[in-house]
Design a protein around this motif. Structure first.
Motif, PDB file in Angstrom:
ATOM      1  N   VAL A  25     -25.933   5.421 -53.671  1.00  0.00           N
ATOM      2  CA  VAL A  25     -26.617   4.382 -54.217  1.00  0.00           C
ATOM      3  C   VAL A  25     -28.056   5.084 -54.666  1.00  0.00           C
ATOM      4  O   VAL A  25     -28.787   4.617 -55.886  1.00  0.00           O
ATOM      5  N   ARG A  26     -28.663   5.757 -53.645  1.00  0.00           N
ATOM      6  CA  ARG A  26     -29.920   6.323 -53.969  1.00  0.00           C
ATOM      7  C   ARG A  26     -30.153   7.138 -55.177  1.00  0.00           C
ATOM      8  O   ARG A  26     -30.980   6.936 -55.944  1.00  0.00           O
ATOM      9  N   ALA A  27     -29.030   7.978 -55.200  1.00  0.00           N
ATOM     10  CA  ALA A  27     -29.102   8.950 -56.498  1.00  0.00           C
ATOM     11  C   ALA A  27     -29.010   8.216 -57.708  1.00  0.00           C
ATOM     12  O   ALA A  27     -29.651   8.334 -58.906  1.00  0.00           O
ATOM     13  N   SER A  28     -28.279   7.103 -57.738  1.00  0.00           N
ATOM     14  CA  SER A  28     -27.783   6.214 -58.796  1.00  0.00           C
ATOM     15  C   SER A  28     -29.362   5.552 -59.417  1.00  0.00           C
ATOM     16  O   SER A  28     -29.747   5.423 -60.475  1.00  0.00           O
ATOM     17  N   LEU A  29     -30.119   5.163 -58.419  1.00  0.00           N
ATOM     18  CA  LEU A  29     -31.462   4.371 -58.847  1.00  0.00           C
ATOM     19  C   LEU A  29     -32.301   5.201 -59.330  1.00  0.00           C
ATOM     20  O   LEU A  29     -33.124   5.241 -60.162  1.00  0.00           O
ATOM     21  N   ILE A 210     -17.544  -6.109 -53.424  1.00  0.00           N
ATOM     22  CA  ILE A 210     -16.850  -5.094 -54.038  1.00  0.00           C
ATOM     23  C   ILE A 210     -15.633  -4.709 -53.218  1.00  0.00           C
ATOM     24  O   ILE A 210     -15.699  -4.657 -52.094  1.00  0.00           O
ATOM     25  N   GLN A 211     -14.378  -4.831 -53.889  1.00  0.00           N
ATOM     26  CA  GLN A 211     -13.304  -4.643 -52.986  1.00  0.00           C
ATOM     27  C   GLN A 211     -12.705  -3.102 -53.442  1.00  0.00           C
ATOM     28  O   GLN A 211     -12.075  -2.968 -54.406  1.00  0.00           O
ATOM     29  N   PRO A 212     -13.167  -2.068 -52.635  1.00  0.00           N
ATOM     30  CA  PRO A 212     -12.731  -0.883 -53.269  1.00  0.00           C
ATOM     31  C   PRO A 212     -11.322  -0.587 -52.706  1.00  0.00           C
ATOM     32  O   PRO A 212     -10.766  -0.875 -51.686  1.00  0.00           O
ATOM     33  N   GLY A 213     -10.844   0.475 -53.470  1.00  0.00           N
ATOM     34  CA  GLY A 213      -9.132   1.119 -53.182  1.00  0.00           C
ATOM     35  C   GLY A 213      -9.716   2.055 -52.330  1.00  0.00           C
ATOM     36  O   GLY A 213     -10.824   2.417 -51.970  1.00  0.00           O
ATOM     37  N   PRO A 214      -8.681   3.217 -52.129  1.00  0.00           N
ATOM     38  CA  PRO A 214      -9.084   4.360 -51.127  1.00  0.00           C
ATOM     39  C   PRO A 214      -9.999   5.235 -51.934  1.00  0.00           C
ATOM     40  O   PRO A 214      -9.875   5.780 -53.050  1.00  0.00           O
ATOM     41  N   ILE A 215     -11.242   5.315 -51.210  1.00  0.00           N
ATOM     42  CA  ILE A 215     -12.208   6.383 -51.970  1.00  0.00           C
ATOM     43  C   ILE A 215     -12.354   7.542 -50.685  1.00  0.00           C
ATOM     44  O   ILE A 215     -12.671   7.123 -49.425  1.00  0.00           O
ATOM     45  N   LYS A 216     -12.275   8.578 -51.021  1.00  0.00           N
ATOM     46  CA  LYS A 216     -12.041   9.626 -49.955  1.00  0.00           C
ATOM     47  C   LYS A 216     -13.480  10.047 -49.409  1.00  0.00           C
ATOM     48  O   LYS A 216     -14.187  10.580 -50.031  1.00  0.00           O
ATOM     49  N   THR A 217     -13.629   9.907 -47.974  1.00  0.00           N
ATOM     50  CA  THR A 217     -15.002  10.145 -47.400  1.00  0.00           C
ATOM     51  C   THR A 217     -14.043  10.634 -45.930  1.00  0.00           C
ATOM     52  O   THR A 217     -13.063   9.969 -45.677  1.00  0.00           O
ATOM     53  N   LYS A 218     -15.054  11.486 -45.397  1.00  0.00           N
ATOM     54  CA  LYS A 218     -14.402  12.170 -44.005  1.00  0.00           C
ATOM     55  C   LYS A 218     -14.513  11.072 -42.968  1.00  0.00           C
ATOM     56  O   LYS A 218     -13.351  11.129 -42.332  1.00  0.00           O
ATOM     57  N   GLU A 248     -19.030   6.820 -57.760  1.00  0.00           N
ATOM     58  CA  GLU A 248     -18.456   5.574 -58.663  1.00  0.00           C
ATOM     59  C   GLU A 248     -18.788   4.419 -58.033  1.00  0.00           C
ATOM     60  O   GLU A 248     -19.251   3.534 -58.663  1.00  0.00           O
ATOM     61  N   ILE A 249     -18.565   4.251 -56.619  1.00  0.00           N
ATOM     62  CA  ILE A 249     -18.723   2.669 -56.109  1.00  0.00           C
ATOM     63  C   ILE A 249     -20.295   2.548 -55.781  1.00  0.00           C
ATOM     64  O   ILE A 249     -20.840   1.563 -55.907  1.00  0.00           O
ATOM     65  N   ALA A 250     -21.060   3.577 -55.836  1.00  0.00           N
ATOM     66  CA  ALA A 250     -22.524   3.534 -55.729  1.00  0.00           C
ATOM     67  C   ALA A 250     -23.195   3.097 -57.168  1.00  0.00           C
ATOM     68  O   ALA A 250     -23.934   1.960 -56.981  1.00  0.00           O
ATOM     69  N   ASN A 251     -22.555   3.634 -58.176  1.00  0.00           N
ATOM     70  CA  ASN A 251     -23.168   3.090 -59.480  1.00  0.00           C
ATOM     71  C   ASN A 251     -22.754   1.545 -59.752  1.00  0.00           C
ATOM     72  O   ASN A 251     -23.665   0.700 -60.052  1.00  0.00           O
ATOM     73  N   LEU A 252     -21.612   0.909 -59.217  1.00  0.00           N
ATOM     74  CA  LEU A 252     -21.348  -0.224 -59.252  1.00  0.00           C
ATOM     75  C   LEU A 252     -22.121  -1.191 -58.483  1.00  0.00           C
ATOM     76  O   LEU A 252     -22.617  -2.200 -58.677  1.00  0.00           O
ATOM     77  N   ALA A 253     -22.178  -0.670 -57.269  1.00  0.00           N
ATOM     78  CA  ALA A 253     -23.357  -1.335 -56.361  1.00  0.00           C
ATOM     79  C   ALA A 253     -24.670  -1.249 -56.917  1.00  0.00           C
ATOM     80  O   ALA A 253     -25.470  -2.307 -56.654  1.00  0.00           O
ATOM     81  N   ALA A 254     -25.393  -0.293 -57.513  1.00  0.00           N
ATOM     82  CA  ALA A 254     -26.401  -0.363 -57.840  1.00  0.00           C
ATOM     83  C   ALA A 254     -26.553  -1.461 -58.951  1.00  0.00           C
ATOM     84  O   ALA A 254     -27.586  -2.175 -59.198  1.00  0.00           O
ATOM     85  N   TYR A 255     -25.668  -1.568 -59.925  1.00  0.00           N
ATOM     86  CA  TYR A 255     -25.640  -2.403 -60.858  1.00  0.00           C
ATOM     87  C   TYR A 255     -25.644  -4.092 -60.550  1.00  0.00           C
ATOM     88  O   TYR A 255     -26.517  -4.701 -60.748  1.00  0.00           O
ATOM     89  N   MET A 256     -24.651  -4.184 -59.541  1.00  0.00           N
ATOM     90  CA  MET A 256     -24.542  -5.509 -59.013  1.00  0.00           C
ATOM     91  C   MET A 256     -25.778  -5.931 -58.157  1.00  0.00           C
ATOM     92  O   MET A 256     -25.795  -7.258 -58.073  1.00  0.00           O
ATOM     93  N   SER A 257     -26.460  -4.962 -57.504  1.00  0.00           N
ATOM     94  CA  SER A 257     -27.729  -5.428 -56.970  1.00  0.00           C
ATOM     95  C   SER A 257     -28.861  -5.451 -57.627  1.00  0.00           C
ATOM     96  O   SER A 257     -29.916  -5.979 -57.205  1.00  0.00           O
ATOM     97  N   VAL A 268     -16.043 -11.403 -57.009  1.00  0.00           N
ATOM     98  CA  VAL A 268     -15.399 -10.232 -56.329  1.00  0.00           C
ATOM     99  C   VAL A 268     -14.802  -9.175 -57.273  1.00  0.00           C
ATOM    100  O   VAL A 268     -14.220  -9.653 -58.375  1.00  0.00           O
ATOM    101  N   VAL A 269     -15.416  -8.185 -57.274  1.00  0.00           N
ATOM    102  CA  VAL A 269     -15.088  -6.917 -58.032  1.00  0.00           C
ATOM    103  C   VAL A 269     -13.853  -6.197 -57.609  1.00  0.00           C
ATOM    104  O   VAL A 269     -14.559  -5.170 -56.518  1.00  0.00           O
ATOM    105  N   ARG A 270     -12.734  -5.995 -57.967  1.00  0.00           N
ATOM    106  CA  ARG A 270     -11.751  -5.133 -57.592  1.00  0.00           C
ATOM    107  C   ARG A 270     -12.008  -3.723 -58.184  1.00  0.00           C
ATOM    108  O   ARG A 270     -11.865  -3.546 -59.487  1.00  0.00           O
TER     109      ARG A 270
END
Length: 307
Positions: A25-29, A210-218, A248-257, A268-270
């Motif tokens: 999100v910070r990088a997107s901003l 935001i309803q995310p599907g599987p986003i791979k994080t450790k 990708e989810i960060a870009n969406l979060a930045a826009y919605m906020s 609710v964004v799937r």
């Protein structure tokens, strides 16, 4: 809890995927800010390179004897990259209150609040203990409620609006076996946000999900797919053919906020690459049928007589 203050202040209640989401999100901003700054520079250049005849015409009517460039514009305020890290147990409402006290003294009340705290583990429901249930619901549902209500009340008292964003999951809507505490708690978060969108909109607050599907994080995959056995199956049911990325989810979060979405509330964004609709369709498994098999099936169907 982590808070970043820049042109917008962000408070994010994070765990599991939180660090990755925060950095993205910070990088997107940053990208949005740099693009706006470049656009501003481009606009200034354009307005100062009018044809001389046009400049003379404008200045003649302003009773100026000669053309002069417009006064220089002040540079935009610097994009602050200061981050304050404050420890907090979101399960404890007193700890949340103390945390917000400390953060308010550092930077004031936030413009954006992102509730991303999560806890989850896979377990057959017949093996689920009361402590297992409580550990997840305390973090996901109670933690989100404590943070949202504490900040919301203070913002209302100070007559300041804000954007609240919750990160849930696609199975908050459908439910899911083997993660029953998480599914239940995430559904509760969505009900909380939809309710407050209706009630607190009059105070300038927006609530979105935001309803995310599987986003791979450790953090998430080490708990939900420790052996790496399910990743291939996940990808096979996602029409886009891959897992999501934190950026990708960060870009969406930045826009919605952001101020670009001030009319968005109760939404609710799937965000799942089509996974939810792929699993829901009764006949979607027919994607595996080959062209030759289709020809054979079509011949069989055409040869069928009667009801």
């Amino acid at each position: 809890m982590i808070r970043i203050r820049c042109r917008h202040q962000i408070l994010s209640n994070m765990a599991v995927r939180g660090a990755e989401l925060f950095r993205a999100v910070r990088a997107s901003l940053h990208r949005a800010y740099n693009q706006q700054h470049n656009n501003n520079n481009t606009t200034t250049t354009t307005t100062t390179t009018q044809p001389r005849e046009q400049q003379l015409f404008f200045h003649k009517h302003l009773q100026c004897s000669e053309t002069q460039p417009p006064p220089p514009q002040p540079p935009p305020p610097p994009f602050c990259d200061q981050v304050h890290v404050v420890q907090c147990d979101v399960r404890d409402p007193q700890a949340v209150s103390r945390c917000v006290d400390q953060m308010e003294s550092l930077t004031g009340l936030p413009d954006v609040i992102i509730n991303n705290a999560a806890g989850n583990f896979i377990c057959p429901s017949e093996r689920l203990s009361p402590n297992g249930w409580k550990s997840i619901t305390d973090i996901v549902l109670n933690g989100t409620a404590f943070v949202t209500l504490e900040l919301g009340k203070r913002l209302i008292q100070n007559q300041k609006g804000a954007s609240f964003l919750a990160i849930t999951t696609i199975y908050a809507e459908s439910g899911s076996g083997f993660v029953v505490p998480s599914a239940s708690a995430k559904a509760g978060v969505e009900a909380l946000y939809k309710s407050l969108a209706a009630e607190w909109g009059r105070y300038g607050h927006r609530f979105n999900i935001i309803q995310p599907g599987p986003i791979k994080t450790k953090g998430a995959f080490s708990r939900l797919d420790p052996a790496g056995a399910f990743e291939k199956g996940m990808i096979s049911r996602i029409p886009t053919g891959r897992l999501g990325k934190p950026a990708e989810i960060a870009n969406l979060a930045a826009y919605m906020s952001s101020d670009y979405a001030t009319w968005m509330s109760g939404t609710v964004v799937r965000f799942d690459g089509g996974e939810y609709v792929s699993m829901a369709g009764e006949f979607n498994d027919l994607r595996s049928v080959t062209p030759d098999q289709w020809k054979m099936m079509e011949a069989m169907i055409r040869s069928t007589k009667g009801s």
